[in-house]
Design a protein around this motif. Structure first.
Motif, short mmCIF file in Angstrom:
data_model
loop_
_atom_site.label_atom_id
_atom_site.label_comp_id
_atom_site.label_asym_id
_atom_site.label_seq_id
_atom_site.Cartn_x
_atom_site.Cartn_y
_atom_site.Cartn_z
N UNK A 1 88.03 -10.08 65.41
CA UNK A 1 87.09 -9.71 64.82
C UNK A 1 86.62 -8.33 65.35
N UNK A 2 86.80 -7.14 64.87
CA UNK A 2 86.39 -5.92 65.31
C UNK A 2 84.86 -5.68 65.12
N UNK A 3 84.09 -5.55 66.45
CA UNK A 3 82.53 -5.22 66.36
C UNK A 3 82.21 -3.98 66.96
N UNK A 4 81.31 -3.35 66.34
CA UNK A 4 80.97 -2.04 66.89
C UNK A 4 79.43 -2.23 67.26
N UNK B 1 72.32 -5.18 67.59
CA UNK B 1 72.64 -3.80 67.15
C UNK B 1 74.20 -3.78 66.86
N UNK B 2 74.77 -4.79 67.01
CA UNK B 2 76.16 -4.94 66.87
C UNK B 2 76.45 -5.36 65.35
N UNK B 3 77.60 -4.83 64.73
CA UNK B 3 77.87 -4.90 63.23
C UNK B 3 79.37 -5.30 63.21
N UNK B 4 79.91 -6.13 62.51
CA UNK B 4 81.25 -6.44 62.02
C UNK B 4 81.81 -5.37 61.18
N UNK B 5 82.94 -4.64 61.92
CA UNK B 5 83.68 -3.58 61.42
C UNK B 5 84.65 -3.89 60.56
N UNK B 6 85.77 -5.14 61.04
CA UNK B 6 86.94 -5.42 60.38
C UNK B 6 87.41 -6.65 60.92
#
Length: 338
Positions: free
Chosen positions: A176-179, A209-214
């Motif tokens: 899971x990519x997280x930003x 504040x983090x969200x899943x990117x990909x």
């Protein structure tokens, strides 16, 4: 009607900034779970941050033969993508076993990871619920618990994770990519979701504040020998009582690599790596499959209404492994309970 503000994020940075500035803000992508939660008076966001137009809706091929699936790619787009169907039939089968065509057309990859439990008490604001209001209790323990967990539960919560897609992603060891405010990071899928422990209100490892990117999938070795089996009360539009994502790599009828993930049995997609390692190298036959099924549910605990899940899950594991070994990725129309 609970009042809330609405804003549209033009960039990922905008979305992160909105979450950091307002801890009560919620992201809106497909909305298939968030809107339900708002209608049921379970969540009361102060702000809805629409991220549906962010450039996160592509499926990209990776140099190692894997795929990178953007967080806003719809479930239908993933399931029917020719590359997914060819190289990751386990994922395609799992997605198509969930929800309805209409919902899959709207629901997103990132949203699927973040959906909340379907526990009756969680969705009923008139009932106490540790997940909704920490410290109020878990009435499912000793209450109506037919759909609840048999593995990894605690005395604070016995809810289960509802996703089908996530069970396949667990078996495929996705990343899971997280930003967030501190930049980007990768989270192994097995670490993304949490067990309830003393904090069932926390479903995952995302920080504020983090969200899943990909989602990233490695080059797949299991395309020829995988299967997703979902047992439920009716064939369509029903959550799993038990589901199994089974994948193996065979050499001379031996399982040189083995992956088994379970859904409908725990607070997160359940994968027992020790059990997998114990049977790696074993013959792919009925006796082995039955031994694996027994091993996976050592320590399983029913709560009265869901006691039936333990023998049901054992049988489901055997059946899914049998299908994977014979190269049959999906089961026939008898997946419902009669």
């Amino acid at each position: 009607m609970n009042p809330f503000s609405y804003s549209r994020a033009d960039t990922v940075h905008d979305a992160i900034a909105a979450l950091v500035s307002d801890p009560q803000a919620k992201l809106l992508a497909g909305g298939t779970n968030l809107v339900d939660l708002m209608k049921y008076d379970v969540v009361h966001p102060s702000t809805i941050v629409d991220i549906s137009r962010l450039p996160l809706n592509q499926i990209e091929e990776l140099p190692d033969g894997g795929l990178r699936i953007g967080a806003l790619v719809s479930n239908s787009a993933v399931a029917y993508d020719p590359r997914v169907r060819k190289h990751y039939p386990l994922l395609s089968s799992a997605i198509l076993a969930g929800a309805s065509p209409q919902l899959r057309n709207v629901a997103t990859t990132g949203g699927n990871l973040l959906q909340r439990t379907r526990c009756y008490y969680f969705y009923d604001p008139s009932s106490p619920c540790n997940k909704r209001e920490p410290g109020t209790g878990c009435p499912a323990i000793g209450g109506v618990n037919r759909i609840h967990a048999i593995l990894g539960a605690s005395d604070k919560c016995i809810a289960v994770h509802p996703s089908d897609m996530c069970v396949a992603l667990a078996a495929l060891a996705a990343i899971v990519e997280v930003e967030g405010p501190q930049g980007r990071r990768d989270v192994p899928f097995s670490e993304f979701h949490r067990l309830p422990g003393d904090h069932p209100e926390k479903d995952n490892r995302l920080s504020q504040g983090e969200i899943v990117i990909a989602i990233r999938l490695e080059g797949n070795r299991f395309a020829g020998h995988s299967s997703y089996l979902k047992l439920r009360d009716r064939l369509s539009y029903a959550f799993a009582l038990v589901s199994v994502a089974a994948a193996m790599q065979l050499a001379d009828d031996r399982m040189v690599d083995l992956r088994i993930a379970l859904g409908g049995v725990a607070h997160k997609p359940w994968r027992d790596r020790l059990a997998e390692a114990e049977f790696t190298g074993a013959q792919a036959n009925e006796a082995t499959f039955r031994s694996i099924a027994e091993r996976l549910f050592v320590g399983a605990q029913g709560r009265g209404g869901n006691d039936f899940k333990i023998p049901l899950a054992r049988k489901a594991v055997v059946r899914a492994l049998r299908q994977a070994a014979t190269g049959r990725p999906v089961d026939g129309p008898d997946r419902t309970l009669q």
